[in-house]
Design an enzyme around this catalytic site. Structure first.
Site, mmCIF file in Angstrom:
data_model
loop_
_atom_site.group_PDB
_atom_site.id
_atom_site.type_symbol
_atom_site.label_atom_id
_atom_site.label_comp_id
_atom_site.label_asym_id
_atom_site.label_seq_id
_atom_site.Cartn_x
_atom_site.Cartn_y
_atom_site.Cartn_z
ATOM 1 N N LEU A 12 0.846 -1.196 0.000
ATOM 2 C CA LEU A 12 0.000 0.000 0.000
ATOM 3 C C LEU A 12 0.881 1.244 0.000
ATOM 4 O O LEU A 12 1.906 1.299 0.676
ATOM 5 C CB LEU A 12 -0.909 -0.005 1.227
ATOM 6 C CG LEU A 12 -1.819 -1.235 1.342
ATOM 7 C CD1 LEU A 12 -2.444 -1.293 2.720
ATOM 8 C CD2 LEU A 12 -2.897 -1.207 0.279
ATOM 9 N N GLU A 104 2.066 -4.239 3.842
ATOM 10 C CA GLU A 104 2.412 -5.169 2.775
ATOM 11 C C GLU A 104 1.810 -6.545 3.020
ATOM 12 O O GLU A 104 1.747 -7.010 4.152
ATOM 13 C CB GLU A 104 3.936 -5.313 2.654
ATOM 14 C CG GLU A 104 4.615 -4.035 2.212
ATOM 15 C CD GLU A 104 6.109 -4.208 2.032
ATOM 16 O OE1 GLU A 104 6.518 -5.152 1.326
ATOM 17 O OE2 GLU A 104 6.860 -3.400 2.604
#
Ligand SMILES: [Mg+2]
Ligand SMILES: [Zn+2]
Length: 173
Positions: A12, A104
Protein backbone atom coordinates in the site's frame (compact mmCIF):
# COMPACT_ATOMS: atom_id res chain seq x y z
CA UNK A 1 14.08 -23.24 -11.62
CA UNK A 2 10.55 -23.87 -10.40
CA UNK A 3 8.03 -21.34 -11.73
CA UNK A 4 4.95 -23.20 -10.58
CA UNK A 5 3.70 -20.77 -7.96
CA UNK A 6 2.15 -17.34 -8.48
CA UNK A 7 2.79 -14.92 -5.64
CA UNK A 8 1.20 -11.47 -5.57
CA UNK A 9 2.78 -8.72 -3.50
CA UNK A 10 0.51 -5.85 -2.50
CA UNK A 11 2.31 -2.85 -1.02
CA UNK A 12 0.00 0.00 0.00
CA UNK A 13 1.20 3.42 -1.00
CA UNK A 14 2.02 6.06 1.68
CA UNK A 15 -0.16 4.01 3.97
CA UNK A 16 -0.38 6.17 7.11
CA UNK A 17 -1.10 9.26 5.02
CA UNK A 18 -3.86 7.41 3.17
CA UNK A 19 -5.47 6.31 6.42
CA UNK A 20 -5.40 9.88 7.72
CA UNK A 21 -7.05 11.01 4.48
CA UNK A 22 -9.78 8.41 4.90
CA UNK A 23 -10.45 9.79 8.37
CA UNK A 24 -10.41 13.36 7.13
CA UNK A 25 -11.03 13.67 3.36
CA UNK A 26 -10.23 17.39 3.43
CA UNK A 27 -6.59 16.41 3.70
CA UNK A 28 -6.70 14.98 0.20
CA UNK A 29 -5.87 18.27 -1.50
CA UNK A 30 -3.23 19.38 1.00
CA UNK A 31 0.42 18.43 1.38
CA UNK A 32 0.26 15.99 4.26
CA UNK A 33 2.83 14.42 6.54
CA UNK A 34 2.39 11.92 9.34
CA UNK A 35 4.52 12.80 12.33
CA UNK A 36 5.97 10.47 14.94
CA UNK A 37 8.06 12.29 17.52
CA UNK A 38 10.22 14.66 15.52
CA UNK A 39 10.06 12.78 12.23
CA UNK A 40 7.78 12.83 9.22
CA UNK A 41 7.42 9.07 8.80
CA UNK A 42 5.41 9.24 5.60
CA UNK A 43 3.86 11.88 3.40
CA UNK A 44 1.43 12.11 0.54
CA UNK A 45 2.43 12.89 -3.03
CA UNK A 46 1.61 16.58 -2.75
CA UNK A 47 4.17 16.87 0.03
CA UNK A 48 6.67 14.73 -1.86
CA UNK A 49 6.57 17.19 -4.74
CA UNK A 50 8.24 19.63 -2.39
CA UNK A 51 10.98 17.13 -1.65
CA UNK A 52 9.61 15.81 1.63
CA UNK A 53 11.07 12.34 2.18
CA UNK A 54 10.36 9.41 4.46
CA UNK A 55 11.77 9.89 7.97
CA UNK A 56 12.83 13.48 7.41
CA UNK A 57 12.90 15.75 10.47
CA UNK A 58 9.88 17.98 10.99
CA UNK A 59 12.12 21.04 10.79
CA UNK A 60 13.50 20.08 7.42
CA UNK A 61 10.10 19.08 6.04
CA UNK A 62 8.67 22.47 7.05
CA UNK A 63 11.61 24.23 5.44
CA UNK A 64 10.94 22.46 2.13
CA UNK A 65 7.17 22.65 2.36
CA UNK A 66 6.05 25.44 4.69
CA UNK A 67 2.36 24.64 4.19
CA UNK A 68 2.67 20.98 5.06
CA UNK A 69 -0.13 19.73 7.29
CA UNK A 70 1.22 17.43 9.98
CA UNK A 71 -0.92 14.90 11.78
CA UNK A 72 0.27 12.87 14.74
CA UNK A 73 0.79 9.23 13.89
CA UNK A 74 2.02 7.79 17.14
CA UNK A 75 -1.20 5.95 17.92
CA UNK A 76 -1.19 3.02 15.51
CA UNK A 77 -4.72 1.86 16.31
CA UNK A 78 -6.38 3.11 13.13
CA UNK A 79 -3.49 2.01 10.92
CA UNK A 80 -3.69 -1.48 12.40
CA UNK A 81 -7.41 -1.59 11.86
CA UNK A 82 -7.21 -0.64 8.18
CA UNK A 83 -4.23 -2.94 7.75
CA UNK A 84 -6.09 -6.00 9.04
CA UNK A 85 -9.13 -5.09 6.99
CA UNK A 86 -6.97 -5.09 3.86
CA UNK A 87 -5.50 -8.47 4.78
CA UNK A 88 -8.95 -9.93 5.36
CA UNK A 89 -10.10 -8.69 1.94
CA UNK A 90 -7.08 -10.40 0.39
CA UNK A 91 -7.77 -13.64 2.23
CA UNK A 92 -10.84 -14.08 0.02
CA UNK A 93 -8.44 -14.89 -2.81
CA UNK A 94 -6.20 -17.30 -0.96
CA UNK A 95 -5.73 -18.54 2.56
CA UNK A 96 -1.98 -18.24 2.05
CA UNK A 97 -1.45 -14.59 2.90
CA UNK A 98 1.62 -13.34 4.72
CA UNK A 99 1.76 -9.88 6.20
CA UNK A 100 4.90 -7.74 6.33
CA UNK A 101 4.62 -4.66 8.51
CA UNK A 102 1.27 -2.88 8.31
CA UNK A 103 1.17 -2.10 4.62
CA UNK A 104 2.41 -5.17 2.77
CA UNK A 105 0.87 -8.54 1.98
CA UNK A 106 2.18 -11.49 0.00
CA UNK A 107 -0.56 -13.68 -1.44
CA UNK A 108 0.09 -17.13 -2.84
CA UNK A 109 -2.52 -17.13 -5.61
CA UNK A 110 -1.29 -20.34 -7.27
CA UNK A 111 -4.50 -22.31 -6.78
CA UNK A 112 -6.74 -19.54 -8.06
CA UNK A 113 -4.47 -18.96 -11.05
CA UNK A 114 -4.49 -22.65 -11.95
CA UNK A 115 -8.28 -22.84 -11.61
CA UNK A 116 -8.73 -19.90 -13.96
CA UNK A 117 -6.25 -21.26 -16.47
CA UNK A 118 -8.41 -24.35 -16.86
CA UNK A 119 -11.19 -22.10 -18.17
CA UNK A 120 -9.49 -19.26 -20.03
CA UNK A 121 -6.38 -18.39 -21.95
CA UNK A 122 -5.31 -14.95 -20.80
CA UNK A 123 -4.80 -12.22 -23.33
CA UNK A 124 -4.93 -8.79 -21.76
CA UNK A 125 -2.62 -7.71 -18.98
CA UNK A 126 -3.66 -4.83 -16.75
CA UNK A 127 -0.96 -2.65 -15.31
CA UNK A 128 2.65 -2.94 -16.29
CA UNK A 129 4.50 -6.18 -16.92
CA UNK A 130 8.28 -6.15 -16.94
CA UNK A 131 9.76 -8.10 -19.79
CA UNK A 132 8.11 -10.41 -22.21
CA UNK A 133 5.39 -12.73 -20.95
CA UNK A 134 5.09 -14.82 -24.10
CA UNK A 135 8.57 -16.27 -24.30
CA UNK A 136 9.58 -16.54 -20.67
CA UNK A 137 9.95 -20.28 -20.86
CA UNK A 138 7.81 -23.22 -21.86
CA UNK A 139 6.50 -24.17 -18.41
CA UNK A 140 3.44 -21.92 -18.71
CA UNK A 141 4.63 -19.24 -16.32
CA UNK A 142 3.91 -16.50 -18.87
CA UNK A 143 0.20 -17.33 -18.75
CA UNK A 144 0.28 -17.63 -14.96
CA UNK A 145 1.89 -14.21 -14.76
CA UNK A 146 -0.85 -12.73 -16.94
CA UNK A 147 -3.62 -14.25 -14.83
CA UNK A 148 -1.74 -13.10 -11.74
CA UNK A 149 -1.77 -9.50 -12.94
CA UNK A 150 -5.50 -9.75 -13.59
CA UNK A 151 -6.08 -11.03 -10.07
CA UNK A 152 -3.84 -8.29 -8.69
CA UNK A 153 -6.04 -5.73 -10.46
CA UNK A 154 -9.15 -7.30 -8.92
CA UNK A 155 -7.47 -7.07 -5.53
CA UNK A 156 -6.69 -3.39 -6.03
CA UNK A 157 -10.32 -2.74 -6.99
CA UNK A 158 -11.57 -4.77 -4.03
CA UNK A 159 -9.37 -2.89 -1.57
CA UNK A 160 -10.47 0.44 -2.99
CA UNK A 161 -14.13 -0.52 -2.75
CA UNK A 162 -13.88 -2.26 0.61
CA UNK A 163 -11.93 0.46 2.34
CA UNK A 164 -13.77 3.46 0.95
CA UNK A 165 -16.71 3.28 3.32
CA UNK A 166 -16.73 1.80 6.73
CA UNK A 167 -12.98 1.68 7.34
CA UNK A 168 -12.87 2.56 10.94
CA UNK A 169 -15.33 0.70 13.06
CA UNK A 170 -17.37 2.95 15.25
CA UNK A 171 -17.44 0.36 18.02
CA UNK A 172 -13.80 0.56 18.92
CA UNK A 173 -13.01 2.39 22.13
MG1 LIG B 1 4.06 0.76 1.34
ZN1 LIG C 1 8.57 -20.96 -16.44
Amino acid sequence: MDHSRTIIHIDLDCFYAQVETLKNPELKTLPLGVQQQNLVVTSNYLAREFGVKKCMSVTEAKKLCPNIVLVKGEDLHDYRQVSYKVTSLLQKYSHLVERLGLDENFIDASNLVNERLKKVTPTSVPGHVFGNTTNLCDCGCGDRLKIGTQIAQEMRDEIKKGIEFNVLCGNCP
